[in-house]
Design a protein around this motif. Sequence first.
Motif, mmCIF file in Angstrom:
data_model
loop_
_atom_site.group_PDB
_atom_site.id
_atom_site.type_symbol
_atom_site.label_atom_id
_atom_site.label_comp_id
_atom_site.label_asym_id
_atom_site.label_seq_id
_atom_site.Cartn_x
_atom_site.Cartn_y
_atom_site.Cartn_z
ATOM 1 N N ASP A 42 -6.108 19.358 -11.478
ATOM 2 C CA ASP A 42 -5.814 18.376 -10.427
ATOM 3 C C ASP A 42 -6.707 17.150 -10.610
ATOM 4 O OD1 ASP A 42 -5.265 16.950 -8.143
ATOM 5 O OD2 ASP A 42 -5.506 18.649 -6.763
ATOM 6 N N TRP A 43 -6.299 16.259 -11.513
ATOM 7 C CA TRP A 43 -7.117 15.092 -11.798
ATOM 8 C C TRP A 43 -7.268 14.157 -10.597
ATOM 9 C CZ3 TRP A 43 -11.034 13.235 -13.858
ATOM 10 C CH2 TRP A 43 -11.243 11.872 -13.984
ATOM 11 N N PRO A 44 -6.240 13.881 -9.800
ATOM 12 C CA PRO A 44 -6.432 13.010 -8.628
ATOM 13 C C PRO A 44 -7.526 13.518 -7.687
ATOM 14 C CG PRO A 44 -4.105 13.228 -9.083
ATOM 15 C CD PRO A 44 -4.801 14.209 -9.982
ATOM 16 N N ALA A 45 -7.563 14.825 -7.463
ATOM 17 C CA ALA A 45 -8.607 15.379 -6.590
ATOM 18 C C ALA A 45 -9.985 15.225 -7.227
ATOM 19 C CB ALA A 45 -8.320 16.850 -6.300
ATOM 20 N N LEU A 46 -10.062 15.452 -8.526
ATOM 21 C CA LEU A 46 -11.338 15.303 -9.215
ATOM 22 C C LEU A 46 -11.809 13.856 -9.206
ATOM 23 C CD1 LEU A 46 -10.780 17.640 -12.295
ATOM 24 C CD2 LEU A 46 -12.373 18.003 -10.407
ATOM 25 N N ARG A 47 -10.896 12.937 -9.462
ATOM 26 C CA ARG A 47 -11.262 11.527 -9.452
ATOM 27 C C ARG A 47 -11.810 11.123 -8.091
ATOM 28 N NH1 ARG A 47 -6.918 9.067 -8.982
ATOM 29 N NH2 ARG A 47 -6.043 9.095 -11.091
ATOM 30 N N ALA A 48 -11.193 11.609 -7.037
ATOM 31 C CA ALA A 48 -11.657 11.273 -5.689
ATOM 32 C C ALA A 48 -13.072 11.811 -5.459
ATOM 33 C CB ALA A 48 -10.700 11.837 -4.648
ATOM 34 N N LEU A 49 -13.330 13.039 -5.898
ATOM 35 C CA LEU A 49 -14.674 13.610 -5.759
ATOM 36 C C LEU A 49 -15.701 12.792 -6.526
ATOM 37 C CD1 LEU A 49 -14.173 17.483 -6.112
ATOM 38 C CD2 LEU A 49 -15.182 16.303 -4.150
ATOM 39 N N LEU A 50 -15.375 12.436 -7.748
ATOM 40 C CA LEU A 50 -16.317 11.719 -8.601
ATOM 41 C C LEU A 50 -16.564 10.293 -8.102
ATOM 42 C CD1 LEU A 50 -15.012 12.966 -12.054
ATOM 43 C CD2 LEU A 50 -17.183 13.577 -10.964
ATOM 44 N N GLU A 51 -15.512 9.648 -7.642
ATOM 45 C CA GLU A 51 -15.662 8.272 -7.153
ATOM 46 C C GLU A 51 -16.452 8.219 -5.848
ATOM 47 O OE1 GLU A 51 -11.673 6.835 -6.992
ATOM 48 O OE2 GLU A 51 -11.645 6.260 -9.132
ATOM 49 N N ALA A 52 -16.458 9.322 -5.106
ATOM 50 C CA ALA A 52 -17.223 9.374 -3.854
ATOM 51 C C ALA A 52 -18.687 9.706 -4.101
ATOM 52 C CB ALA A 52 -16.605 10.405 -2.918
ATOM 53 N N SER A 53 -19.029 10.075 -5.330
ATOM 54 C CA SER A 53 -20.410 10.413 -5.682
ATOM 55 C C SER A 53 -21.060 9.228 -6.388
ATOM 56 C CB SER A 53 -20.439 11.651 -6.579
ATOM 57 O OG SER A 53 -19.751 11.388 -7.790
ATOM 58 N N SER A 54 -22.348 9.359 -6.682
ATOM 59 C CA SER A 54 -23.069 8.281 -7.364
ATOM 60 C C SER A 54 -23.891 8.854 -8.504
ATOM 61 C CB SER A 54 -23.992 7.547 -6.387
ATOM 62 O OG SER A 54 -25.062 8.389 -5.985
ATOM 63 N N GLU A 55 -24.283 7.988 -9.420
ATOM 64 C CA GLU A 55 -25.081 8.450 -10.559
ATOM 65 C C GLU A 55 -26.453 8.942 -10.130
ATOM 66 O OE1 GLU A 55 -23.672 6.903 -14.648
ATOM 67 O OE2 GLU A 55 -24.926 5.396 -13.708
ATOM 68 N N SER A 56 -26.984 8.367 -9.075
ATOM 69 C CA SER A 56 -28.280 8.826 -8.580
ATOM 70 C C SER A 56 -28.127 10.019 -7.640
ATOM 71 C CB SER A 56 -29.003 7.682 -7.845
ATOM 72 O OG SER A 56 -28.227 7.225 -6.742
ATOM 73 N N GLY A 57 -26.893 10.386 -7.377
ATOM 74 C CA GLY A 57 -26.622 11.542 -6.525
ATOM 75 C C GLY A 57 -26.183 12.730 -7.348
ATOM 76 N N ASN A 58 -24.943 13.191 -7.110
ATOM 77 C CA ASN A 58 -24.506 14.425 -7.762
ATOM 78 C C ASN A 58 -23.379 14.226 -8.763
ATOM 79 O OD1 ASN A 58 -22.449 13.848 -5.977
ATOM 80 N ND2 ASN A 58 -22.200 15.954 -5.272
ATOM 81 N N ARG A 59 -23.086 12.969 -9.140
ATOM 82 C CA ARG A 59 -21.933 12.758 -10.024
ATOM 83 C C ARG A 59 -22.088 13.487 -11.357
ATOM 84 N NH1 ARG A 59 -20.394 6.803 -11.548
ATOM 85 N NH2 ARG A 59 -19.665 6.772 -9.389
ATOM 86 N N THR A 60 -23.230 13.348 -12.005
ATOM 87 C CA THR A 60 -23.396 13.977 -13.314
ATOM 88 C C THR A 60 -23.302 15.493 -13.216
ATOM 89 O OG1 THR A 60 -24.782 12.143 -14.065
ATOM 90 C CG2 THR A 60 -24.887 14.177 -15.333
ATOM 91 N N ALA A 61 -23.864 16.064 -12.138
ATOM 92 C CA ALA A 61 -23.761 17.510 -11.945
ATOM 93 C C ALA A 61 -22.302 17.921 -11.768
ATOM 94 C CB ALA A 61 -24.577 17.935 -10.731
ATOM 95 N N LEU A 62 -21.522 17.125 -11.059
ATOM 96 C CA LEU A 62 -20.097 17.425 -10.896
ATOM 97 C C LEU A 62 -19.369 17.346 -12.226
ATOM 98 C CD1 LEU A 62 -19.304 15.450 -7.601
ATOM 99 C CD2 LEU A 62 -19.307 17.935 -7.869
ATOM 100 N N VAL A 63 -19.720 16.334 -13.037
ATOM 101 C CA VAL A 63 -19.078 16.201 -14.346
ATOM 102 C C VAL A 63 -19.385 17.421 -15.215
ATOM 103 C CG1 VAL A 63 -19.039 14.864 -16.482
ATOM 104 C CG2 VAL A 63 -18.988 13.686 -14.289
ATOM 105 N N TRP A 64 -20.638 17.881 -15.195
ATOM 106 C CA TRP A 64 -20.979 19.081 -15.970
ATOM 107 C C TRP A 64 -20.199 20.292 -15.462
ATOM 108 C CZ3 TRP A 64 -22.585 19.080 -20.567
ATOM 109 C CH2 TRP A 64 -23.630 18.270 -21.031
ATOM 110 N N ALA A 65 -20.066 20.425 -14.151
ATOM 111 C CA ALA A 65 -19.323 21.560 -13.596
ATOM 112 C C ALA A 65 -17.866 21.530 -14.051
ATOM 113 C CB ALA A 65 -19.401 21.553 -12.068
ATOM 114 N N ILE A 66 -17.283 20.350 -14.049
ATOM 115 C CA ILE A 66 -15.900 20.194 -14.529
ATOM 116 C C ILE A 66 -15.825 20.523 -16.012
ATOM 117 C CG2 ILE A 66 -14.029 18.544 -14.904
ATOM 118 C CD1 ILE A 66 -15.216 17.007 -12.414
ATOM 119 N N ALA A 67 -16.794 19.995 -16.770
ATOM 120 C CA ALA A 67 -16.795 20.189 -18.219
ATOM 121 C C ALA A 67 -16.983 21.646 -18.614
ATOM 122 C CB ALA A 67 -17.891 19.335 -18.851
ATOM 123 N N ASP A 68 -17.645 22.413 -17.779
ATOM 124 C CA ASP A 68 -17.869 23.833 -18.058
ATOM 125 C C ASP A 68 -16.652 24.693 -17.746
ATOM 126 O OD1 ASP A 68 -20.449 23.749 -19.075
ATOM 127 O OD2 ASP A 68 -21.388 23.877 -17.112
#
Length: 324
Positions: A42-68
């Motif tokens: 579900d890319w639209p849902a993922l994009r919404a989660l990532l766009e609501a996050s920030s690099e100084s927040g949890n975005r990178t952690a979310l990207v790793w979780a998706i990538a795993d």
Amino acid sequence: MALLRGMGRTLGRMTGRPVAYLDKDADDPQMPLARAAAAAGDWPALRALLEASSESGNRTALVWAIADTQGVEQWIGRAIEAEPASAMPRLVGGFRQITWGWEARTSLRAQHVSREQFRTFHERLQQGEEWLYEAAELEPRWSAPWYGLLVTGRGLQVGPEIARRRFEATVRRYPQHLGAHDQRLQQVCEKWGGSHEEMHAFAREAVFGAPAGTMLGGLVAEAHIEQWLHLDGGEDDAYMRLPEVRESLHAAAEHSYRHPEFVRGRSWASLLNAFAMAFSLAGDREAARECFELTEGRVTESPWNYLDNDPVAAYRKQRSAAGR
């Protein structure tokens, strides 16, 4: 997780210690949402989660979780093609190629990895580099693509000069990027072509060059653990118990989590777990006990997996030895 934390508070009153549990998601409720959406494609849902996050927040952690998440490689290419001007799907695709590449290589030592495994590993990392460079061009202020390129570069052995430039590119955009500093520490350690001296020098400069109360303090503990891992049995424990090792650990602790300016960032549990293990190996029970108390029972996989395949079991054993 909430139930487990509640049990920890109850049992903590009974036993004087909280229940130890693997803190995989830093108690971030968005992490399981990201994994579920990734598994469903579900890319639209993922994009919404990532766009609501920030690099100084949890975005990178979310990207790793998706990538795993298994199967992301089957649909992320279509998302990239559908959004030619968007960096976000390229960022996710690049990180998935990293984790997918390491799945092919495995964690075995190089002499036990086949030529075919290495070929697949390199192919996937090269595709990851392509997407990460595209993401960096589309979003030049983002640090995450350069952080990803630090990881691909280590796997592809791009050489010290390129690796250094990628690290500098990351920290120009985010000076106290924890992941980038961890990757740089690995890059300059002996097993990746550096040396113990270079590794310790980098850790000291990063920690004491940062403002007091820095979250980077754990680099000093991680560097000592890396050298401990490199040494043979007997030499490893003797090294950790050297007075200068204890002194450097205490100095880093004073400049980080013990300092009045310290504020718990997202990775605070990782920092305290690293110090807890380092002080335990150094035989400093009082300092180790302080760290175990501050972790509140939250166990991070690294560095305890160096002691036991079950990080929680290793944590509990060392916590008991520290008298906590």
